[in-house]
Design a protein around this motif. Structure first.
Motif, PDB file in Angstrom:
ATOM      1  N   SER A  57      -3.621 -15.494  -6.118  1.00 27.79           N
ATOM      2  CA  SER A  57      -3.449 -14.060  -5.882  1.00 27.79           C
ATOM      3  C   SER A  57      -3.878 -13.744  -4.449  1.00 27.79           C
ATOM      4  N   TYR A  58      -3.425 -12.588  -3.950  1.00 29.88           N
ATOM      5  CA  TYR A  58      -3.834 -12.166  -2.615  1.00 29.88           C
ATOM      6  C   TYR A  58      -4.050 -10.668  -2.595  1.00 29.88           C
ATOM      7  N   ALA A  59      -4.763 -10.203  -1.575  1.00 31.10           N
ATOM      8  CA  ALA A  59      -4.949  -8.775  -1.330  1.00 31.10           C
ATOM      9  C   ALA A  59      -4.852  -8.543   0.170  1.00 31.10           C
ATOM     10  N   VAL A  60      -4.193  -7.439   0.556  1.00 26.87           N
ATOM     11  CA  VAL A  60      -4.073  -7.059   1.960  1.00 26.87           C
ATOM     12  C   VAL A  60      -4.654  -5.659   2.130  1.00 26.87           C
ATOM     13  N   GLN A  61      -5.599  -5.546   3.047  1.00 27.26           N
ATOM     14  CA  GLN A  61      -6.118  -4.256   3.476  1.00 27.26           C
ATOM     15  C   GLN A  61      -5.640  -4.070   4.905  1.00 27.26           C
ATOM     16  N   SER A  62      -5.111  -2.881   5.229  1.00 29.35           N
ATOM     17  CA  SER A  62      -4.617  -2.677   6.585  1.00 29.35           C
ATOM     18  C   SER A  62      -4.672  -1.212   6.976  1.00 29.35           C
ATOM     19  N   HIS A  63      -4.625  -0.983   8.281  1.00 32.50           N
ATOM     20  CA  HIS A  63      -4.476   0.375   8.793  1.00 32.50           C
ATOM     21  C   HIS A  63      -3.670   0.323  10.091  1.00 32.50           C
ATOM     22  N   ASP A  67      -1.827   5.719  14.264  1.00 37.29           N
ATOM     23  CA  ASP A  67      -2.330   6.989  13.737  1.00 37.29           C
ATOM     24  C   ASP A  67      -3.658   6.840  12.986  1.00 37.29           C
ATOM     25  N   LEU A  68      -4.233   5.640  12.999  1.00 35.52           N
ATOM     26  CA  LEU A  68      -5.512   5.340  12.347  1.00 35.52           C
ATOM     27  C   LEU A  68      -5.527   5.665  10.862  1.00 35.52           C
ATOM     28  N   GLN A  69      -4.382   5.521  10.227  1.00 34.13           N
ATOM     29  CA  GLN A  69      -4.264   5.767   8.791  1.00 34.13           C
ATOM     30  C   GLN A  69      -4.302   4.444   8.022  1.00 34.13           C
ATOM     31  N   ALA A  70      -5.142   4.429   6.996  1.00 33.55           N
ATOM     32  CA  ALA A  70      -5.216   3.243   6.142  1.00 33.55           C
ATOM     33  C   ALA A  70      -4.008   3.197   5.216  1.00 33.55           C
ATOM     34  N   SER A  71      -3.515   2.004   4.984  1.00 34.71           N
ATOM     35  CA  SER A  71      -2.420   1.811   4.038  1.00 34.71           C
ATOM     36  C   SER A  71      -3.005   1.492   2.667  1.00 34.71           C
ATOM     37  N   PRO A  72      -2.259   1.768   1.598  1.00 31.01           N
ATOM     38  CA  PRO A  72      -2.752   1.387   0.271  1.00 31.01           C
ATOM     39  C   PRO A  72      -2.936  -0.134   0.194  1.00 31.01           C
ATOM     40  N   MET A  73      -3.932  -0.565  -0.560  1.00 29.56           N
ATOM     41  CA  MET A  73      -4.154  -2.001  -0.751  1.00 29.56           C
ATOM     42  C   MET A  73      -2.918  -2.605  -1.393  1.00 29.56           C
ATOM     43  N   GLN A  74      -2.498  -3.754  -0.878  1.00 29.87           N
ATOM     44  CA  GLN A  74      -1.344  -4.463  -1.425  1.00 29.87           C
ATOM     45  C   GLN A  74      -1.854  -5.730  -2.097  1.00 29.87           C
ATOM     46  N   ALA A  92       3.041  -7.636  -5.881  1.00 31.23           N
ATOM     47  CA  ALA A  92       3.187  -7.285  -7.298  1.00 31.23           C
ATOM     48  C   ALA A  92       4.106  -6.082  -7.447  1.00 31.23           C
ATOM     49  N   ALA A  93       3.983  -5.117  -6.524  1.00 25.40           N
ATOM     50  CA  ALA A  93       4.878  -3.956  -6.521  1.00 25.40           C
ATOM     51  C   ALA A  93       6.128  -4.347  -5.756  1.00 25.40           C
ATOM     52  N   ARG A  94       7.228  -4.421  -6.421  1.00 26.22           N
ATOM     53  CA  ARG A  94       8.468  -4.890  -5.797  1.00 26.22           C
ATOM     54  C   ARG A  94       9.023  -3.913  -4.759  1.00 26.22           C
ATOM     55  N   THR A  95       8.278  -2.840  -4.490  1.00 24.66           N
ATOM     56  CA  THR A  95       8.721  -1.889  -3.471  1.00 24.66           C
ATOM     57  C   THR A  95       8.433  -2.407  -2.065  1.00 24.66           C
TER      58      THR A  95
END
Length: 137
Positions: A57-63, A67-74, A92-95
């Motif tokens: 499994s993996y997790a991505v945290q990013s911003h 615009d210094l906006q955080a993205s939702p965790m992927q 996991a989210a096919r979007t």
């Protein structure tokens, strides 16, 4: 005694006994945290922390630096492809799109733009480095 009996039953029965595969060992060996900046269609420079777990499994945290906006965790699953020369992230989210990184010296991942096995002309702005573990410099 019970352990020996269970091992003997696995060996003698037609039921498959659980065991680690070569792929599981490769994931466990390469797993870790990677950080850096990449660009995408919505942001020219996105700071990213990628955590590859030994269980696949993996997790991505990013911003976005723009615009210094955080993205939702992927989150999703990852695997090594092309005989261990590439890392593929399947969300996991096919979007979200599947991402591929070329592996360079086990400590550097370069986001590809097309085929993972073709050389990357300019890795600037597409590179994640392995984060040092506790006790390392």
């Amino acid at each position: 005694m019970k352990i020996v009996s269970a091992m003997l039953m696995c060996a003698l029965s037609m039921v498959a006994c659980p065991r680690a595969s070569a792929g599981d060992k490769a994931l466990a060996t390469f797993a870790g945290k990677f950080y850096g900046s990449v660009s995408d269609a919505t942001c020219a420079s996105r700071d990213m922390l990628l955590t590859l777990q030994a269980d696949g499994s993996y997790a991505v945290q990013s911003h976005c630096q723009d615009d210094l906006q955080a993205s939702p965790m992927q989150e999703g699953t990852w695997s090594q492809t092309w005989n261990g020369t590439c890392v593929q992230l399947v969300p996991a989210a096919r979007t979200s799109a599947t991402l591929e990184f070329a592996i360079h010296d086990d400590d550097l991942l370069v986001l590809t733009t097309g085929s993972c096995i073709e050389p990357v002309e300019d890795p600037r702005g597409r590179t994640l480095r392995r984060a040092a573990t506790v006790g390392e410099r």
